[in-house]
Design an enzyme around this catalytic site. Structure first.
Site, short mmCIF file in Angstrom:
data_model
loop_
_atom_site.label_atom_id
_atom_site.label_comp_id
_atom_site.label_asym_id
_atom_site.label_seq_id
_atom_site.Cartn_x
_atom_site.Cartn_y
_atom_site.Cartn_z
N GLU A 3 0.86 -1.18 0.00
CA GLU A 3 0.00 0.00 0.00
C GLU A 3 0.90 1.23 0.00
OE1 GLU A 3 -2.74 2.24 3.32
OE2 GLU A 3 -3.07 0.07 3.07
N GLU A 30 -2.08 10.79 4.69
CA GLU A 30 -3.10 10.56 5.70
C GLU A 30 -3.09 11.75 6.64
OE1 GLU A 30 -3.85 6.18 7.04
OE2 GLU A 30 -1.68 6.42 6.77
#
Length: 649
Positions: A139, A144
């Site tokens: 990933e 974020e």
């Protein structure tokens, strides 16, 4: 700073329209993931304390307005998803778009709610066999963001590669502190075979070596989740996305057009030097890919628009000659320009690019001053052709006369993303637009296409191929140097490629007048936000006072004034034997006109052109207003070598 020279735009969503469905079929994004979908298909289980729902669940988390995708999370609105969770939104290109390597960027205004958990991330089309709960998974988290720590953003690499006992947060994560977390920021990742680099607001924040299991296609995801802490209660949480763009520097990458830029705060960082495909502005029309993956720009087309509201003659200054072959009528550069004694400076007669203009080559976009003979450029038709000669014309300091100053075509003036950046060329430089080969000087509208700005140490660059062709300058089809006899010798670098003496064949016939050019000007003016009313030209006053041949030069002089705009200059075409050979401004100070109360007297023109007129053969010279063809006078050169006034129709 991000530098994407040599890259192509391969994915672009400016969120001007909504393109989201539960499966992604027929749309850009899916809003639920098949592997996590609920029994009724209207939600997926999500993560944190949130479920991602489709509007069929009874709650729609998405809205698109003014070029913004807003995702709003609400507490436990529907029975869909995980009971007691927040319902929110996720979009993914799984099954629709994926890419190996490249630059991936989102521009967003993330929520500062303490429960917010925003993210833009990538997952592989297929997890590796090594993926497991113990070995991890693949990933790439471009960004974020957690609302309870609003200043911090996290970029993380998830891999099955051994961590050597070190937590992945310590050796696979880059943490960036924002000085001001409010408003929109860009978050980018450049994933390459050797390293992965992260960017915030265009600035490099850190790099990591690319793990062994991250070399396969990955798709995009963006979402607003809700953190695990707390209960599903509270006020709605909203996150806003301006755009998502992806680029590739692969030789096989196919460029896509950039959508209409609709920045919510008026700022857009642009494409960082990357190339987008040309949009035709026709519904459903997309430019075709060329060999090797670059997109072949088609000519720009679109709705018609009117001339500027002011109606001033020619709207604003434009100069530059455009000659043609008498046999074919096709446009060709004149064989040179010289200034007759006492005349105003003539326009630069050659197609020239200003320093800094980026030209598409087989190795990506390169600034024109860094091109080299032998390099292969990519033409508008997709061919890769070698450069045969490069010349320059320099004006030190502020010595460039007004007639030789460049035309500036603002980014996006011709179509969405076209040109990609401001394009500056000499007034006579021809572009291929709406199927027309037209000089930049004929496009000036005073707002998005301007002429006459003073440039310190102006340098023009001439790029010649074996034959006349269309280069891609800032993603716009623009001509290469057309070497009419004697013209190359006027510029630095002439010795590297002497004249052959043969007349070159132009790419296409130039359009300097007529309804097709009028329609093009109207369209560009409307795009610039100018009036769609009929142009407000007034009656044209003036006279062609003088035509003479002196030292091999044709001197043309006279005056012109638009009575509706008596203080403004008039842009004029100089026409020889039916061919437009120059454009000039009637703006020279004439004391005799001032004494006669004709404006302030600054309405004269006086320029010299290499004549090229054959002796003992009749020739006709006429002068007309560029924008509507209104004539001010004509003279005929008779077989005896004398000049006499001619009747004007």
């Amino acid at each position: 700073m991000v530098d994407l020279a040599g890259y192509r735009l391969t994915f672009d969503d400016e969120f001007n329209t909504r393109s989201i469905s539960s499966t992604g079929a027929g749309t850009t994004y899916a809003d639920t993931r098949a592997e996590w979908r609920s029994a009724d298909g209207t939600a997926d289980t999500g993560f944190g304390r949130s479920s991602f729902v489709d509007p069929a669940s009874g709650y729609d988390p998405f809205s698109v307005r003014n070029g913004i995708l807003s995702i709003t999370a609400v507490p436990d609105r529907t029975p869909s998803g995980v009971p007691g969770s927040w319902e929110s939104g996720l979009i993914t290109t799984q099954g629709n778009f994926s890419q190996t390597y490249g630059y991936f960027e989102i521009r967003a205004d993330f929520s500062n709610d303490p429960n917010a958990w925003d993210a833009f991330w990538l997952l592989p089309n297929q997890q590796s066999a090594q993926s497991s709960s113990t070995n991890g998974h693949q990933e790439l988290d471009v960004v974020e963001h957690y609302g309870n720590g609003d200043r911090s953003v996290y970029s993380t690499i998830h891999t099955t590669d051994p961590q050597n006992g070190i937590r992945w947060q310590d050796n696979r994560q880059v943490v960036t502190e924002l000085n001001d977390p409010s408003g929109y920021h860009t978050y980018g990742m450049n994933w390459q075979p050797d390293k992965i680099s992260f960017y915030v607001d265009g600035q490099l924040t850190g790099s990591q070596t690319t793990p062994s299991d991250l070399h396969s296609p990955m798709y995009l995801l963006a979402n607003l989740a809700v953190r695990s802490e707390g209960t599903a209660t509270g006020s709605p949480i909203t996150s806003n996305i301006d755009y998502i763009r992806v680029y590739s520097n692969s030789a096989n990458a196919v460029a896509v057009p950039r959508g209409r830029v609709s920045s919510p705060d008026g700022y857009d960082p642009g494409l960082y030097g990357a190339v987008a495909a040309r949009s035709t502005l026709t519904v459903g029309a997309v430019s075709s890919p060329v060999p090797g993956g670059a997109a072949a720009p088609s000519s720009v087309s679109g709705p018609a628009a009117s001339s500027p509201a002011t109606g001033a003659a020619a709207s604003s200054p434009a100069t530059g000659p455009a000659t043609a072959s008498p046999a074919t009528g096709a446009a060709a550069a004149p064989s040179g320009t010289a200034v007759a004694p006492g005349s105003s400076p003539s326009a630069n007669p050659a197609p020239c690019y200003c320093t800094g203009t980026r030209i598409l080559t087989e190795n990506g976009e390169i600034a024109v001053e860094n091109l080299r003979v032998g390099q292969r450029v990519v033409t508008a038709s997709g061919q890769r052709r070698p450069i045969r000669w490069i010349g320059t014309r320099r004006y030190p300091g502020l010595t460039a006369p007004p007639a030789d100053r460049p035309v500036r075509i603002r980014a996006g003036a011709l179509a969405d993303g076209a040109p990609a950046r401001d394009l500056r060329v000499s007034p006579d430089h021809a572009l291929l637009l709406d199927g027309l080969l037209v000089a930049a000087g004929h496009l000036v509208n005073g707002r998005t296409i301007t002429r006459g700005e003073a440039v310190i140490d102006l340098t023009y660059w001439h790029v010649e191929l074996d034959t006349h062709d269309m280069l891609l300058a800032e993603a716009i089809p623009a001509e290469s140097f057309l070497a009419a006899a004697g013209l190359r010798a006027q510029f630095d670098g002439a010795d590297a490629r002497p004249d052959t003496g043969s007349a070159p064949k132009p790419y296409a016939e130039r359009v300097a007048h007529g309804p097709a050019l009028t329609a093009l000007n109207r369209r560009l003016n409307l795009r610039a936000g100018l009036s769609v009313d009929a142009p407000g030209f007034g009656a044209l006053r003036g006279n062609l006072d003088l035509c003479e041949i002196r030292d091999g030069d044709l001197r043309v002089a006279g005056w012109a004034q638009d009575t509706a705009h008596p203080a403004g200059p008039v842009c004029l075409d100089i026409v020889v034997d039916g061919i437009v050979v120059a454009m000039t401004l009637a703006e020279i100070d004439r004391p005799d006109l001032g004494a006669a109360a004709i404006g302030e007297g600054r309405h004269g023109f006086d320029l010299g052109l290499e004549s090229g007129l054959m002796p003992a053969v009749p020739h006709r010279v006429s002068v007309r207003r560029s924008m509507d063809g209104a004539m001010i006078g004509a003279m005929v050169f008779d077989a005896a070598g004398g000049w006499r006034p001619a009747q004007v129709a």
